[in-house]
Motif scaffolding. Structure first.
Motif, PDB file in Angstrom:
ATOM      1  N   ILE A 219       0.852  -1.192   0.000  1.00 16.92           N
ATOM      2  CA  ILE A 219       0.000   0.000   0.000  1.00 16.92           C
ATOM      3  C   ILE A 219       0.886   1.240   0.000  1.00 16.92           C
ATOM      4  CG2 ILE A 219      -1.707   1.302   1.307  1.00 16.92           C
ATOM      5  CD1 ILE A 219      -2.774  -1.310   2.351  1.00 16.92           C
ATOM      6  N   ASN A 220       0.565   2.190  -0.891  1.00 15.77           N
ATOM      7  CA  ASN A 220       1.274   3.465  -0.997  1.00 15.77           C
ATOM      8  C   ASN A 220       2.775   3.287  -1.227  1.00 15.77           C
ATOM      9  OD1 ASN A 220      -1.106   5.043  -0.484  1.00 15.77           O
ATOM     10  ND2 ASN A 220      -0.912   4.459   1.679  1.00 15.77           N
ATOM     11  N   LYS A 221       3.161   2.181  -1.820  1.00 22.82           N
ATOM     12  CA  LYS A 221       4.568   1.950  -2.149  1.00 22.82           C
ATOM     13  C   LYS A 221       4.968   2.870  -3.299  1.00 22.82           C
ATOM     14  CE  LYS A 221       7.823  -1.862  -2.528  1.00 22.82           C
ATOM     15  NZ  LYS A 221       7.980  -3.322  -2.680  1.00 22.82           N
ATOM     16  N   THR A 229      -0.422  -2.466  -8.450  1.00 20.91           N
ATOM     17  CA  THR A 229      -1.700  -1.945  -8.951  1.00 20.91           C
ATOM     18  C   THR A 229      -2.773  -3.015  -8.915  1.00 20.91           C
ATOM     19  OG1 THR A 229      -0.492  -0.430 -10.404  1.00 20.91           O
ATOM     20  CG2 THR A 229      -2.815  -0.795 -10.887  1.00 20.91           C
ATOM     21  N   PHE A 230      -2.398  -4.255  -9.314  1.00 25.88           N
ATOM     22  CA  PHE A 230      -3.383  -5.346  -9.290  1.00 25.88           C
ATOM     23  C   PHE A 230      -3.839  -5.613  -7.860  1.00 25.88           C
ATOM     24  CE2 PHE A 230      -5.528  -9.119 -10.476  1.00 25.88           C
ATOM     25  CZ  PHE A 230      -5.272 -10.062  -9.482  1.00 25.88           C
ATOM     26  N   PHE A 231      -2.903  -5.624  -6.891  1.00 31.02           N
ATOM     27  CA  PHE A 231      -3.254  -5.868  -5.484  1.00 31.02           C
ATOM     28  C   PHE A 231      -4.207  -4.789  -4.988  1.00 31.02           C
ATOM     29  CE2 PHE A 231      -2.876  -6.818  -1.100  1.00 31.02           C
ATOM     30  CZ  PHE A 231      -2.706  -5.606  -0.450  1.00 31.02           C
ATOM     31  N   ILE A 232      -3.882  -3.507  -5.249  1.00 27.29           N
ATOM     32  CA  ILE A 232      -4.693  -2.408  -4.732  1.00 27.29           C
ATOM     33  C   ILE A 232      -6.085  -2.415  -5.369  1.00 27.29           C
ATOM     34  CG2 ILE A 232      -4.872   0.107  -4.666  1.00 27.29           C
ATOM     35  CD1 ILE A 232      -1.796   0.166  -4.464  1.00 27.29           C
ATOM     36  N   GLY A 239     -13.742  -3.784  -1.079  1.00 26.33           N
ATOM     37  CA  GLY A 239     -14.106  -2.875  -0.008  1.00 26.33           C
ATOM     38  C   GLY A 239     -13.140  -2.881   1.158  1.00 26.33           C
ATOM     39  N   LEU A 240     -11.961  -3.502   0.972  1.00 21.66           N
ATOM     40  CA  LEU A 240     -10.974  -3.551   2.033  1.00 21.66           C
ATOM     41  C   LEU A 240     -10.032  -2.350   2.002  1.00 21.66           C
ATOM     42  CD1 LEU A 240     -10.061  -7.350   1.819  1.00 21.66           C
ATOM     43  CD2 LEU A 240     -11.778  -6.238   3.268  1.00 21.66           C
ATOM     44  N   LEU A 241      -9.914  -1.720   0.847  1.00 23.18           N
ATOM     45  CA  LEU A 241      -9.100  -0.518   0.690  1.00 23.18           C
ATOM     46  C   LEU A 241      -9.951   0.586   0.055  1.00 23.18           C
ATOM     47  CD1 LEU A 241      -5.813  -2.093  -0.755  1.00 23.18           C
ATOM     48  CD2 LEU A 241      -6.288  -1.476   1.619  1.00 23.18           C
ATOM     49  N   GLN A 242      -9.537   1.845   0.221  1.00 22.81           N
ATOM     50  CA  GLN A 242     -10.231   2.952  -0.408  1.00 22.81           C
ATOM     51  C   GLN A 242      -9.234   4.054  -0.754  1.00 22.81           C
ATOM     52  OE1 GLN A 242     -13.073   4.496   2.354  1.00 22.81           O
ATOM     53  NE2 GLN A 242     -11.555   5.049   3.912  1.00 22.81           N
ATOM     54  N   VAL A 243      -9.579   4.826  -1.769  1.00 20.97           N
ATOM     55  CA  VAL A 243      -8.738   5.932  -2.201  1.00 20.97           C
ATOM     56  C   VAL A 243      -9.189   7.196  -1.473  1.00 20.97           C
ATOM     57  CG1 VAL A 243      -7.933   7.283  -4.157  1.00 20.97           C
ATOM     58  CG2 VAL A 243      -8.409   4.846  -4.442  1.00 20.97           C
ATOM     59  N   VAL A 244      -8.235   7.884  -0.812  1.00 19.99           N
ATOM     60  CA  VAL A 244      -8.538   9.085  -0.037  1.00 19.99           C
ATOM     61  C   VAL A 244      -7.668  10.224  -0.575  1.00 19.99           C
ATOM     62  CG1 VAL A 244      -8.562  10.122   2.261  1.00 19.99           C
ATOM     63  CG2 VAL A 244      -9.090   7.696   1.987  1.00 19.99           C
ATOM     64  N   LYS A 245      -8.250  11.409  -0.666  1.00 27.30           N
ATOM     65  CA  LYS A 245      -7.516  12.568  -1.155  1.00 27.30           C
ATOM     66  C   LYS A 245      -7.184  13.486   0.016  1.00 27.30           C
ATOM     67  CE  LYS A 245      -8.592  14.396  -5.074  1.00 27.30           C
ATOM     68  NZ  LYS A 245      -9.318  15.119  -6.160  1.00 27.30           N
ATOM     69  N   ASP A 246      -5.899  13.819   0.135  1.00 26.27           N
ATOM     70  CA  ASP A 246      -5.446  14.732   1.173  1.00 26.27           C
ATOM     71  C   ASP A 246      -5.886  16.158   0.823  1.00 26.27           C
ATOM     72  OD1 ASP A 246      -2.404  14.907   3.077  1.00 26.27           O
ATOM     73  OD2 ASP A 246      -4.058  16.332   2.992  1.00 26.27           O
ATOM     74  N   GLU A 247      -6.620  16.789   1.749  1.00 24.73           N
ATOM     75  CA  GLU A 247      -7.158  18.123   1.474  1.00 24.73           C
ATOM     76  C   GLU A 247      -6.048  19.173   1.364  1.00 24.73           C
ATOM     77  OE1 GLU A 247     -11.421  17.437   3.796  1.00 24.73           O
ATOM     78  OE2 GLU A 247     -10.023  19.001   4.456  1.00 24.73           O
ATOM     79  N   LYS A 248      -4.938  18.963   2.024  1.00 21.88           N
ATOM     80  CA  LYS A 248      -3.864  19.954   1.972  1.00 21.88           C
ATOM     81  C   LYS A 248      -3.023  19.793   0.718  1.00 21.88           C
ATOM     82  CE  LYS A 248      -3.482  20.502   6.991  1.00 21.88           C
ATOM     83  NZ  LYS A 248      -2.591  20.408   8.179  1.00 21.88           N
ATOM     84  N   THR A 249      -2.542  18.568   0.495  1.00 23.40           N
ATOM     85  CA  THR A 249      -1.637  18.340  -0.651  1.00 23.40           C
ATOM     86  C   THR A 249      -2.400  17.992  -1.929  1.00 23.40           C
ATOM     87  OG1 THR A 249      -1.413  16.005  -0.083  1.00 23.40           O
ATOM     88  CG2 THR A 249       0.146  17.532   0.916  1.00 23.40           C
ATOM     89  N   ARG A 250      -3.686  17.685  -1.808  1.00 19.29           N
ATOM     90  CA  ARG A 250      -4.538  17.307  -2.952  1.00 19.29           C
ATOM     91  C   ARG A 250      -4.018  16.034  -3.626  1.00 19.29           C
ATOM     92  NH1 ARG A 250      -8.974  19.341  -1.966  1.00 19.29           N
ATOM     93  NH2 ARG A 250      -9.569  19.042  -4.171  1.00 19.29           N
ATOM     94  N   ASP A 258     -12.670   0.343   7.330  1.00 20.67           N
ATOM     95  CA  ASP A 258     -13.073  -0.340   8.568  1.00 20.67           C
ATOM     96  C   ASP A 258     -13.240  -1.832   8.325  1.00 20.67           C
ATOM     97  OD1 ASP A 258     -15.210   2.413   9.666  1.00 20.67           O
ATOM     98  OD2 ASP A 258     -13.055   2.055   9.870  1.00 20.67           O
ATOM     99  N   LYS A 259     -13.754  -2.172   7.170  1.00 17.81           N
ATOM    100  CA  LYS A 259     -13.902  -3.588   6.813  1.00 17.81           C
ATOM    101  C   LYS A 259     -12.540  -4.261   6.718  1.00 17.81           C
ATOM    102  CE  LYS A 259     -15.819  -6.563   3.159  1.00 17.81           C
ATOM    103  NZ  LYS A 259     -16.544  -6.580   1.870  1.00 17.81           N
ATOM    104  N   GLY A 260     -11.564  -3.551   6.109  1.00 24.77           N
ATOM    105  CA  GLY A 260     -10.216  -4.105   6.004  1.00 24.77           C
ATOM    106  C   GLY A 260      -9.585  -4.314   7.367  1.00 24.77           C
ATOM    107  N   LEU A 261      -9.773  -3.338   8.273  1.00 23.53           N
ATOM    108  CA  LEU A 261      -9.247  -3.499   9.632  1.00 23.53           C
ATOM    109  C   LEU A 261      -9.895  -4.673  10.336  1.00 23.53           C
ATOM    110  CD1 LEU A 261      -9.156   0.260  10.750  1.00 23.53           C
ATOM    111  CD2 LEU A 261      -7.214  -1.188  10.129  1.00 23.53           C
TER     112      LEU A 261
END
Length: 273
Positions: A219-221, A229-232, A239-250, A258-261
């Motif tokens: 993850i994030n390697k 890419t195939f793993f992610i 539903g175990l991973l999700q893409v999140v955008k950082d509001e500061k760095t965009r 939560d499901k992944g945890l």
């Protein structure tokens, strides 16, 4: 003269070191100890001792045959007898060692069983602690509900004394009720979500769960190759991973849901990795 004696002594010493000669001398002494005792220990004159020995101890068997046969047996046959005895002893030694190894193996298996039982006990303790934490959190919610009910009861008692504040008090009571309902809804949603996660986890193949947990380091390697890419993409779809955008760095990055945890926690507690 000294050199002559040293040479004679050295030659004699080398002869005595010869196994056959040494054995023959010892055998000769054993078979002829009587005439030797007479010769060296008798108080008679040397001529009388020689005459006595010549008359009584001149048997060729004792003088030559018996010492010679004994020496041959000692030199030739004794090594074979020792080899036979060592072969017999080696078999018993081998069997004893095998029994010793079996005892050690039994001891090792016993220690292994104890270690496995201790690990199982630690897992049970961890599960009990998890349940205790959940019960504590649920009890905290219940206490909060009881506290809210007491507050409402206090407000209702005050309504009788302060009728002019009835409308405000009713509004506050409605807000309290709404907060309580929200707490109940959140608790029910949490229980439903946990049950859904559990059902999905039970229906997910162990290989998929194992791949997910064992490849979390991707993850994030920085080097996003085809395998990463195939793993992610695969576990985003589950539903175990999700893409999140950082509001500061965009910038976008991958985050465990939560499901992944829940899957990770269940995988470690179920010991499938």
């Amino acid at each position: 003269m000294k050199d002559i004696f040293l040479s004679i002594f050295k030659t004699t010493e080398e002869r005595l070191k010869n196994p056959f000669i040494g054995t023959f001398i010892i055998s000769f002494i054993v078979y002829n100890w009587k005439p030797l005792s007479v010769f060296f220990l008798s108080s008679q004159k040397i001529e009388q001792r020689i005459t006595f020995i010549s008359n009584n101890y001149t048997d060729i068997l004792n003088l030559l045959i018996y010492p010679l046969v004994t020496s041959v047996i000692y030199i030739v046959l004794l090594p074979y007898l020792m080899w036979l005895f060592e072969s017999l002893v080696f078999k018993s030694y081998k069997e004893r060692n095998q029994n010793l190894y079996k005892n050690k193996l039994i001891d090792i298996n016993g220690k292994k069983s104890v270690a496995e039982s201790e690990i199982e006990l630690e897992n049970l303790k961890a599960n009990y602690k998890e349940m205790a934490d959940l019960n504590s959190q649920l009890q905290l919610y219940k206490d909060q509900v009881v506290t809210k009910d007491l507050d409402i009861k206090a407000l209702e008692d005050k309504i009788h004394d302060f009728t002019q504040l009835t409308n405000n008090l009713e509004s506050k009571i409605q807000e309290k009720d709404k907060s309580i309902n929200n707490l109940y809804i959140q608790l029910e949603d949490s229980e439903i979500k946990t049950k859904n996660y559990y059902d999905e986890y039970e229906n997910t193949p162990e290989n998929t769960v194992r791949d997910f947990v064992n490849n979390l380091h991707l993850i994030n390697k920085a080097d996003k190759n085809e395998s990463n890419t195939f793993f992610i993409d695969r576990f985003i779809a589950l539903g175990l991973l999700q893409v999140v955008k950082d509001e500061k760095t965009r910038k976008e990055y991958i985050q465990i849901t939560d499901k992944g945890l829940f899957y990770i926690k269940r995988a470690f507690s179920s010991r499938i990795i």
